[in-house]
Design an enzyme around this catalytic site. Structure first.
Site, PDB file in Angstrom:
ATOM      1  CD  GLU A  41       2.794  -6.839  -3.104  1.00 38.03           C
ATOM      2  OE1 GLU A  41       2.403  -7.758  -2.381  1.00 38.03           O
ATOM      3  OE2 GLU A  41       2.185  -6.461  -4.131  1.00 38.03           O
TER       4      GLU A  41
ATOM      5  CD  GLU B 111      -1.489  -3.499  -2.859  1.00 37.43           C
ATOM      6  OE1 GLU B 111      -0.518  -3.940  -3.487  1.00 37.43           O
ATOM      7  OE2 GLU B 111      -1.365  -2.891  -1.764  1.00 37.43           O
TER       8      GLU B 111
ATOM      9  CB  ALA C 170      -1.070  -5.063 -10.097  1.00 38.70           C
TER      10      ALA C 170
END
Length: 724
Positions: free
Chosen positions: A119, A141, A66
């Site tokens: 993911e 993360e 992300a």
């Protein structure tokens, strides 16, 4: 769609190529997440499409995860929890639609897939990865105060079981392709360039369009919370999480909650549970501080955010390293890995060869892991010349001096090296404590003399502290920054002063541990409290690591330099006696505060004779107070450095503290910690400590003034350095 391209072949297989325009690496931006449902819907409803293969159009990798800046601003734009949840659910909802689209979808992983990138592949029914040891697959993360929020906590757990998934996620572990297959994360490893064809072959062979967890017969590997074996993962896991995080990281606790609750319900509900805990974690001060410092600020510094804009770009091709000890050899290694021709000089050939031999050891490790070919290994080792001949310096763009911390020796090698340097070449000293302006007095070109401070071990420590002397020019700074960026380290720029920024502030941590020792605290209690703050080790352990005899030498040099202005640190006489009378130098000779002749190391029993113990019992209140004491002492020194002009950018202060001496990462760094506590509250507590422990805790006037005006460091100073 601007981020995905769809090509349907004669077999009805859609090749979906992920390629974010204008970026060197694919990331999950807001636009990317908005487009995923578009192509999923087409795959689902277009009768001409029998299945789909998702791959990357980038040579740099599949997807790096992300875009945290984009994501955080979208989810934290206001205080509306529902809006934050909806933003957080966007990716989870899209990936759930992908895996339930009714047609087989395979991921052809042709580069690294981290975080949200992995993911995305986990939501595909089949995963093929290319056999390239540069490829990493993982969910890192946790390293920025978060945990996976795109289904990773639920899908990985259902693939490999609770224990394996929790260990991988809580450690932020990355897997090489074959290791990922062995762990059950991917289905197939193929040769480079063959992933798309292998993925298509799986679809043509009747690939199943249903995830294992959507089958009625699915059972969680290893069992869940109500399984006799599965419950052990959570009972033991709680203890392991506490041991790992000391309760400092909400992400680790919330990760376990998301897994515990999620594995007990169907996937749709599990993903909503994950999203709730993800948003809860994202809104914590720990996550916000870590994202800013360890991702956004670090990324900016890595790209040269503080480089003088008016200086031309440089590309160092040849660099000389003076001193072939562990530090010099480590520098030679990272230079070779960056493609820089290196001259490694020492006082005799044996010492120079020993330094090159250390580089050879590091390269052999990479060779044995398949990270280097034999030809590449030979070329890298051949790019380093070990010698005693200063004439070979000719043609160097930069010289890094990494000899002993002795002014006379440094002055001698400076003069000898500069005699061989062309005009405009830079001389950088790797000193960790000696003021650069003083060392530059030996130079005939002080405008090209600068501090370039590495940290040991160089191959693992990612920070380089660049120190500006009084006469250092902007060209030398720009060239030094270009060099640091080329060797893929993170630079911070500070101004001159004793100990500069990192060594000066780090010293307060070990010194405060000594003060506690002198006050009668049990050594074990001191180090346990130190680790509980989030520091990598306790202050006594760290003192052993950096060497007690070095500490004594620095103290004596400081006393000689400052004269009557020198103030001895509490507990300094304990260390002096250990070194000069008892020969206890620390880890390097196997005896310091700890004895290292057995594993695990044990506290030296004779320490109580030098520092009698009067406080050997603890309460939660005492532990919290002393944890705060250790963190505040460091933060006060950081504020003093700021007031004195040693450092002037909150990003550099925070990133430098975390990467250089391991300042508790959960705080986001000392400046973020002060801002989040609030300057008024911080000053009040520091004053209380000053009254109890001494003037070393007294806040500088800068903090008092900012507290009175209700200011913060990031609010007042962020952006000033770029503007300058």
């Amino acid at each position: 769609m601007e981020n995905f391209k769809i090509d349907v072949d004669a077999d009805g297989i859609a090749l979906i190529t992920f390629d974010v325009p204008g970026r060197s690496m694919n990331t999950l931006t807001g636009k990317v997440m908005a487009e995923i449902p578009e192509w999923v819907e087409r795959v689902k409803t277009d009768d001409a499409i029998k299945g789909a293969v998702l791959t990357s159009g980038k040579t740099s990798g599949f997807c790096a995860g992300a875009d945290l800046g984009d994501m955080a601003s979208g989810m934290l734009g206001g205080s509306d929890l529902q809006a934050a949840y909806d933003a957080g659910w966007r990716l989870n909802g899209a990936l759930r639609a992908l895996e339930t689209c009714g047609k087989p979808v395979a991921a052809a992983i042709n580069g690294l897939a981290l975080g949200g990138g992995l993911e995305l592949t986990l939501a595909c029914h089949y995963r093929v990865v290319e056999n390239d040891n540069k490829i990493q697959l993982g969910l890192p993360e946790i390293k920025v105060g978060l945990f996976p929020g795109g289904g990773g906590t639920q899908r990985l757990t259902r693939l490999v079981g609770v224990q394996a998934a929790m260990m991988a996620i809580s450690e932020g572990k990355s897997f090489r392709p074959n290791d990922a297959k062995g762990a059950g994360i991917v289905h197939e490893v193929v040769e480079k360039g063959q992933s798309v064809e292998a993925a298509k072959a799986w679809i043509r062979g009747g690939g199943k369009a249903v995830q294992p967890w959507d089958e009625k017969s699915f059972k969680l590997p290893g069992g869940g919370p109500y399984h006799p074996a599965g419950i052990q993962n959570f009972l033991v896991g709680n203890a392991m999480v506490r041991k790992q995080s000391y309760g400092n990281y909400p992400a680790v606790t919330n990760l376990m909650k998301a897994v515990y609750e999620g594995v007990q319900v169907p996937m749709d509900a599990a993903l909503r549970i994950e999203t709730r805990y993800f948003i809860k974690t994202l809104m914590t001060p720990q996550a916000q501080g870590m994202i800013r410092s360890l991702f956004l600020s670090k990324q900016e510094l890595d790209k040269g955010a503080v480089r003088p804009a008016d200086q031309p770009k440089s590309d160092p091709k040849k660099v000389t390293v003076l001193g072939a000890g562990m530090m010099g050899a480590g520098i030679a290694y990272v230079q070779a890995m960056a493609g820089i021709e290196t001259i490694l000089i020492d006082r005799d050939q044996e010492a120079a060869d020993k330094g090159k031999a250390h580089v050879e050891e590091l390269l052999k490790k990479r060779l044995s892991r398949g990270q280097l070919t034999q030809d590449k290994y030979d070329a890298l080792l051949g790019s380093i010349t070990a010698t005693t001949d200063y004439d070979l310096i000719k043609g160097s763009d930069l010289v890094i001096e990494a000899v002993f911390e002795n002014r006379e020796i440094k002055a001698d090698v400076t003069k000898r090296a500069e005699a061989q340097l062309a005009r405009g070449a830079v001389f950088g000293s790797n000193t960790s404590t000696l003021p650069i302006s003083g060392l530059s007095e030996a130079s005939v070109r002080p405008e090209d003399f600068i501090g370039i401070h590495f940290f040991s071990p160089v191959d693992k420590m990612m920070l380089v502290e660049i120190i500006m002397g009084e006469k250092t020019g902007p060209a030398a700074l720009a060239k030094s920054l270009d060099y640091v960026m080329k060797i893929r380290k993170t630079p911070i720029v500070v101004n001159d002063g004793r100990g500069f920024y990192t060594s000066r502030c780090f010293a307060t941590y070990v010194a405060e541990g000594l003060a506690m020792l002198e006050e009668g605290y049990a050594p074990a209690l001191i180090d346990n409290i130190g680790r509980a703050t989030g520091m990598p080790r306790g202050p006594l352990e760290m003192h052993d690591d950096v060497a007690l005899d070095l500490s004594v030498k620095v103290s004596k040099q400081t006393k000689a330099d400052l004269g009557d202005a020198y103030v001895p640190l509490p507990g300094a006489q304990i260390v002096e006696k250990m070194v000069e009378e008892l020969g206890r130098y620390g880890r390097k000779n196997g005896k310091g505060f700890y004895d290292y002749d057995t594993k695990p190391k044990t506290l030296w029993k004779g320490l109580s004779d030098l520092a009698p113990v009067t406080i050997d019992d603890s309460t939660p209140e005492l532990v919290e107070d002393q944890k705060r004491r250790l963190l505040y002492r460091q933060a006060v020194e950081v504020a003093r450095c700021w007031e004195e002009g040693v450092i002037d950018d909150p990003r550099e202060a925070d990133v430098g503290a975390i990467l250089a001496w391991g300042f508790a990462p959960w705080t986001g760094g000392p400046i973020t910690m002060i801002d989040q506590i609030g300057l008024k509250a911080f000053v009040e507590q520091a004053d209380a400590y000053a009254a109890k422990y001494g003037e070393r805790f007294s806040p500088p006037q800068l903090l008092r003034d900012m507290a009175a005006k209700g200011e913060t460091f990031y609010g007042k100073f962020a952006g000033q350095k770029q503007a300058a």
